[in-house]
Structure formats: structure tokens, C-alpha cells
Design a protein around this motif. Structure first.
Motif, PDB file in Angstrom:
ATOM      1  N   GLN A  47      -4.251  -4.590  -2.512  1.00  0.00           N
ATOM      2  CA  GLN A  47      -4.032  -3.174  -2.278  1.00  0.00           C
ATOM      3  C   GLN A  47      -2.564  -2.955  -1.915  1.00  0.00           C
ATOM      4  N   ILE A  48      -1.886  -2.144  -2.725  1.00  0.00           N
ATOM      5  CA  ILE A  48      -0.467  -1.889  -2.521  1.00  0.00           C
ATOM      6  C   ILE A  48      -0.299  -0.442  -2.074  1.00  0.00           C
ATOM      7  N   PRO A  49       0.190  -0.229  -0.843  1.00  0.00           N
ATOM      8  CA  PRO A  49       0.362   1.154  -0.371  1.00  0.00           C
ATOM      9  C   PRO A  49       1.471   1.868  -1.139  1.00  0.00           C
ATOM     10  N   GLY A  50       1.266   3.148  -1.408  1.00  0.00           N
ATOM     11  CA  GLY A  50       2.252   3.934  -2.138  1.00  0.00           C
ATOM     12  C   GLY A  50       3.315   4.509  -1.227  1.00  0.00           C
ATOM     13  N   TRP A  51       4.508   4.736  -1.771  1.00  0.00           N
ATOM     14  CA  TRP A  51       5.615   5.242  -0.958  1.00  0.00           C
ATOM     15  C   TRP A  51       5.475   6.720  -0.622  1.00  0.00           C
ATOM     16  N   SER A  52       4.618   7.442  -1.357  1.00  0.00           N
ATOM     17  CA  SER A  52       4.476   8.876  -1.093  1.00  0.00           C
ATOM     18  C   SER A  52       3.874   9.153   0.281  1.00  0.00           C
ATOM     19  N   GLY A  53       3.261   8.134   0.903  1.00  0.00           N
ATOM     20  CA  GLY A  53       2.687   8.327   2.223  1.00  0.00           C
ATOM     21  C   GLY A  53       3.672   8.121   3.356  1.00  0.00           C
ATOM     22  N   LEU A  54       4.918   7.789   3.026  1.00  0.00           N
ATOM     23  CA  LEU A  54       5.902   7.493   4.066  1.00  0.00           C
ATOM     24  C   LEU A  54       6.460   8.749   4.724  1.00  0.00           C
ATOM     25  N   TRP A  55       6.399   9.894   4.030  1.00  0.00           N
ATOM     26  CA  TRP A  55       6.968  11.126   4.572  1.00  0.00           C
ATOM     27  C   TRP A  55       6.213  12.318   4.005  1.00  0.00           C
ATOM     28  N   GLU A  56       6.092  13.359   4.810  1.00  0.00           N
ATOM     29  CA  GLU A  56       5.326  14.528   4.401  1.00  0.00           C
ATOM     30  C   GLU A  56       5.849  15.130   3.112  1.00  0.00           C
ATOM     31  N   GLY A  57       7.183  15.181   2.949  1.00  0.00           N
ATOM     32  CA  GLY A  57       7.765  15.754   1.742  1.00  0.00           C
ATOM     33  C   GLY A  57       7.412  14.983   0.490  1.00  0.00           C
ATOM     34  N   PHE A  58       7.290  13.654   0.616  1.00  0.00           N
ATOM     35  CA  PHE A  58       6.945  12.830  -0.534  1.00  0.00           C
ATOM     36  C   PHE A  58       5.543  13.139  -1.060  1.00  0.00           C
ATOM     37  N   ARG A  59       4.655  13.611  -0.165  1.00  0.00           N
ATOM     38  CA  ARG A  59       3.272  13.871  -0.582  1.00  0.00           C
ATOM     39  C   ARG A  59       3.189  15.038  -1.560  1.00  0.00           C
ATOM     40  N   ASN A  60       4.208  15.865  -1.568  1.00  0.00           N
ATOM     41  CA  ASN A  60       4.206  17.029  -2.465  1.00  0.00           C
ATOM     42  C   ASN A  60       4.770  16.704  -3.849  1.00  0.00           C
ATOM     43  N   THR A  61       5.199  15.472  -4.049  1.00  0.00           N
ATOM     44  CA  THR A  61       5.782  15.083  -5.333  1.00  0.00           C
ATOM     45  C   THR A  61       4.725  14.523  -6.267  1.00  0.00           C
ATOM     46  N   ASP A  62       5.064  14.442  -7.535  1.00  0.00           N
ATOM     47  CA  ASP A  62       4.216  13.760  -8.505  1.00  0.00           C
ATOM     48  C   ASP A  62       5.116  13.038  -9.501  1.00  0.00           C
ATOM     49  N   ASP A  63       4.529  12.471 -10.543  1.00  0.00           N
ATOM     50  CA  ASP A  63       5.320  11.713 -11.514  1.00  0.00           C
ATOM     51  C   ASP A  63       6.329  12.593 -12.243  1.00  0.00           C
TER      52      ASP A  63
END
Length: 506
Positions: A295-311
Motif C-alpha cells: 500500500q503506497i500512500p498518495g501525496w494528495s493527502g499531505l495538504w488540504e489544497g492537494f486534495r482538490n487537485t486531480d490528474d
């Protein structure tokens, strides 16, 4: 008497059928929009298959037809033509165009070919690996066009050394290998071929509550599938379908000369390579990846702003970077991309995407998708893999005669309705349909790489059809196997599950 062109037949026939369906086809009197949507979908299907008018022009029909029929309002339909998947395509294409502009893609291909063995079959493998790898990231057509002259130059030298008769099979195999590898490589990533992006967005239009399949999740099935399919294709082409003379050897001087002409790695190429690698890493590891025990954690969980991004956000951000970065010491006054690059973006393909998305939205909103699903005869005794096998065969051979993006746009809503009626996870039908849309190998018109290679006049249509027929069936079997092996990791659910979001199809 001269025969009418196929497109004229489609134009007259499609228009006539549309009028008749509008006037007389009303399968659900309490919901007349079902029959109206069926008429719109039918005329679009006929126009797409026969190319009665340009594919992109057909894709614009929903902008007029859906509001006039009351199925969707103009604002809703218009939104289908511009969304996150469109920006993922644009951003990915800009990065690919930067690679082409600075010849980075050519350097990568030549180095892969040079490292292949000198024996004829290993030379073919080198071309196929280079073609497949590049097609993961840039246009299949661009890859084929780039690889073709390199292949032809080597074939010409082989013919001078060993004679045309002795090298004919090698010529056929090399040409087919390039075309097929370009199609197969495109399956490996979401940006590799338009059908993959179309699948993600159309599926989300059909099931708004379903999670988007991210770049990294698609690669879980895409890369193993592409690697194995390229290997099988290479083996069958060189050893079974058209066994080539293994005593033939590659003249590496041609490749070396091409590399010498490119010169040493330039600063512009290096900067694009760095941007490209960072983009791939960001795409791959944006969301958590669950690959069996790993299981590899994704970087989008590191900051609230990243969660709003997509590919799509990543693609545009990295593409924008290329407009800021100078080419370096070799061309200090030139940036890696400039305004002229936008002229090379295939806007007709983008419009085709939008038409497919709008069509899918109309299927759901009108209730046509549900009507089709309920109309299929359902048999509890038929295992899902049988349906999957038939879907793969049907899509593959239908794509031999029509645009793969158009075919997928037509079929995904129908398959989604069928899956819901059978209580089967719709992804179990949609994923193999998407892969199969790129696995048409028989006809020159089946895929752009096939058409480009056939235009080289190095092979006959029966030679392509013979190899393609075998590979169509091989790809179908491999697709079914890959689906059942990797489905839980791509879909995040067991094969036999029926997700709650699938009940949202109206």
C-alpha cells in the motif's frame, strides 16, 4: 451503375431513420424522451460509423438535439465539452508536443533500438518496445510517423545486404510490429490513447457517484497488460505468423548515424525529460495505491489544497511550466513551448470527446440507459466472464470498421445499462470494452497506426488481416484474464461486487 459512396448512404439513411424514429418510436409513452434520445443516439452512431460528416461535426449534434428535445438544457450539455478529462488530454498533449519539438522522443526511441540485439527478431523487439513506450505518453500517430522512417531506412539497408525476397517477411513483421506496439502501448496509461480518457469521463457521466479512476490506478492493469501483449505479439509475429530468417542482422550504423545527427543531449531535452518524469511520478502517486500486500500512500493527502487537485490539474500545471522554462544554454532566448504549439493540439479529437460525454449524459438523463438494460434478456445461468468475452469480441471487431473513440462512446452507456440489469459491477464491462477499443489489428482503417504503416506500401492488406485476426482473438483472451487478475486493485472492489454507486443510474 456506380455505387453511392458509403458516407452518402450514411447521411441519407441516418437522417431518414432519425426522422422515422422521432415520429414513430416511442417505447415508453410516459417518458417520450427515451425514444427521442434513441433517435439522437442512432443517427450519431450511423454518422460516426459511416463518417457521413466529419466525426467532430457529429459530436456537436447533442449541443442542438438534446436541448430541443428537452432531454438536457443547453448549459448542462455545454459543460460536457469541457471538463477535467479534457484538460488532462490537453496538458498531456502539450508535454508530448514539447518532447517532439526538441526531438527527445526520437532520442529515446533510437537508444532503445540501439540496445536491442543485432539479430532480426531482437531488432523487431527493440522497435516494438520503443514504439510501445512512447505511445504511453504521446500520440499513437506521432509515434508511428516517427518510427516509420527509421524502420524503412533499416529495411532498405537489409534489402541491399540480403535481397528483397529474403527480407520481405522481416519488412512485414517490422511494419506490423511498429503499428501494433503503438496501439498496445497506448492502453498502458490514461493519456496513452483518447479512448482511455473517454472511458473515465463517460463512466462518471453515467454514474456520478462512482469514484474517478486515477492515473496510477489505471496503470495497475494497463502496464502489465501492455507489457505482456507486446511480448506475445512479438513472439507470434516473428516465430508463428510470419517466421523470419534469424540469420539476418541489423546494421547498427543507421541507428548510430541518426544518433550522431541528434548530437549530445541538449539542455532543452534534459529539462523536458525532468518535467516529464516529475509529471509521471505525480500522476502515478497522487492517490493511495493498493497493490496486493503493498500500500503506497498518495501525496494528495499531505495538504488540504492537494486534495482538490486531480490528474488534469497536474497535466496543466506541468505543461504551463514548459511555457516559463527557457531551453537553456543551447537556446537561451527560446522557451520550451511557445504560442504556436496550440495550433498542433487536435481540437477535433477534443470535440469528439465532448460529444461522447454529452451522449452519455443524455443516455442517463432520458432514461434510455435504464430502458436498454431492462430490455436485455437476463439469464442467471450465464457467468459474467462470458459477457465480458462477448463484449471484448464485439468491440474489437466493431472497431475494425469505425473510430474507436466513437465506438466506445456509443457502447459504454449500453453496457452500463446491461451491467446494472444483471447486478454486475459496471466497471467489469466498461474496462474490457475500453481496452478492446484499442485492440483492432486487422484492417488499415481500424486504427491510425495501422493506416500509417499500410501507407508505407511495405505490406499487403491480406498480410495485415492474417496477423490481425490472430491477435484480435489473443487480445480478447488476454483482456479477460487481465481483468479478473487486476480488477480488485483498479476498481477497489471484488469482481463479484455490486457497488452502491451503480444504483444511481436513473
Amino acid at each position: 451503375m456506380s455505387q453511392l459512396p458509403w458516407n452518402k448512404i450514411g447521411l441519407v439513411g441516418g437522417s431518414s431513420i432519425f426522422i422515422l424514429m422521432v415520429l414513430f418510436f416511442n417505447p415508453t409513452p410516459d417518458r417520450p424522451e427515451v425514444g427521442l434520445m434513441a433517435a439522437v443516439a442512432t443517427v450519431m452512431a450511423i454518422f460516426w460509423i459511416t463518417e457521413a460528416i466529419p466525426l467532430a461535426a457529429t459530436a456537436l449534434i447533442p449541443l442542438v438535439a438534446l436541448p430541443l428535445t428537452g432531454i438536457l438544457d443547453s448549459r448542462t450539455v455545454s459543460k460536457a465539452y469541457i471538463n477535467s478529462m479534457i484538460f488532462l488530454f490537453i496538458g498531456g498533449f502539450l508535454i508530448a508536443l514539447a518532447m517532439e519539438r526538441w526531438n527527445l522522443h526520437r532520442r529515446i526511441a533510437l537508444n532503445i533500438i540501439r540496445r536491442a540485439g543485432r539479430r532480426a527478431d531482437y531488432m523487431v523487439l527493440g522497435f516494438m518496445v520503443a514504439s510501445g513506450f512512447l505511445s504511453m505518453w504521446i500520440s499513437n500517430v506521432a509515434t508511428t510517423v516517427m518510427m516509420l522512417p527509421i524502420g524503412l531506412a533499416i529495411i532498405s539497408k537489409m534489402e541491399e545486404a540480403f535481397g528483397e525476397k529474403r527480407t520481405h517477411l522481416l519488412s512485414v513483421v517490422l511494419m506490423l510490429g511498429i503499428a501494433y506496439a503503438c496501439s498496445i502501448g497506448g492502453v498502458a496509461t490514461l493519456v496513452g490513447t483518447p479512448t482511455n480518457l473517454a472511458f473515465v469521463q463517460i463512466f462518471h457521466e453515467l454514474f456520478p457517484d462512482s469514484p474517478f479512476i486515477a492515473f496510477g490506478e489505471w496503470m495497475i492493469i494497463g502496464i502489465p497488460y501492455a507489457v505482456v501483449m507486446v511480448g506475445i505479439t512479438w513472439f507470434l509475429l516473428t516465430r508463428v505468423i510470419y517466421p523470419i530468417d534469424l540469420s539476418l542482422h541489423l546494421d547498427r550504423e543507421i541507428v548510430d548515424r541518426e544518433l550522431r545527427e541528434l548530437g549530445p543531449l541538449k539542455s532543452g531535452e534534459l529539462r523536458i525529460l525532468v518535467v516529464f518524469c516529475i509529471t509521471v511520478v505525480l500522476w502515478t502517486f497522487r492517490r493511495d495505491l493498493n497493490v496486493g500486500v503493498l500500500q503506497i500512500p498518495g501525496w494528495s493527502g499531505l495538504w488540504e489544497g492537494f486534495r482538490n487537485t486531480d490528474d488534469g490539474t497536474i497535466a496543466i500545471a506541468m505543461a504551463l511550466l514548459l511555457f516559463f522554462l527557457p531551453a537553456g544554454k543551447d537556446h537561451p532566448s527560446i522557451r520550451l513551448l511557445d504560442k504556436d504549439i496550440f495550433k498542433k493540439i487536435p481540437w477535433d479529437v477534443i470535440i469528439l470527446f465532448g460529444g461522447g460525454y454529452a451522449l452519455a449524459g443524455g443516455f442517463v438523463s432520458s432514461g434510455l440507459a435504464q430502458f436498454i438494460g431492462e430490455s436485455f434478456p437476463v439469464s442467471d445461468g450465464v457467468p459474467p466472464w462470458v459477457y465480458v468475452l462477448l463484449i471484448c469480441l464485439g468491440i474489437t471487431f466493431l472497431t475494425e470498421l469505425s473510430s474507436n473513440s466513437a465506438t466506445l462512446s456509443m457502447m459504454l452507456p449500453i453496457l452500463a445499462g446491461l451491467a446494472v440489469s444483471l447486478n454486475i459491477n459496471p466497471l467489469l464491462f466498461a474496462i474490457p470494452a475500453t481496452i478492446s477499443a484499442s485492440m483492432a489489428f486487422m484492417m488499415p482503417v481500424a486504427t491510425p497506426p495501422n493506416a500509417v504503416i499500410f501507407g508505407s506500401r511495405r505490406l499487403q492488406i491480406y498480410e495485415m488481416a492474417k496477423a490481425g485476426l490472430v491477435l484480435n482473438f489473443v487480445a480478447t483472451v488476454l483482456t479477460v484474464i487481465a481483468l479478473y487478475l487486476f480488477f480488485p486493485y483498479v476498481a477497489g472492489a471484488p469482481v463479484d461486487s455490486f457497488p452502491e454507486w451503480a444504483t444511481g443510474m436513473e
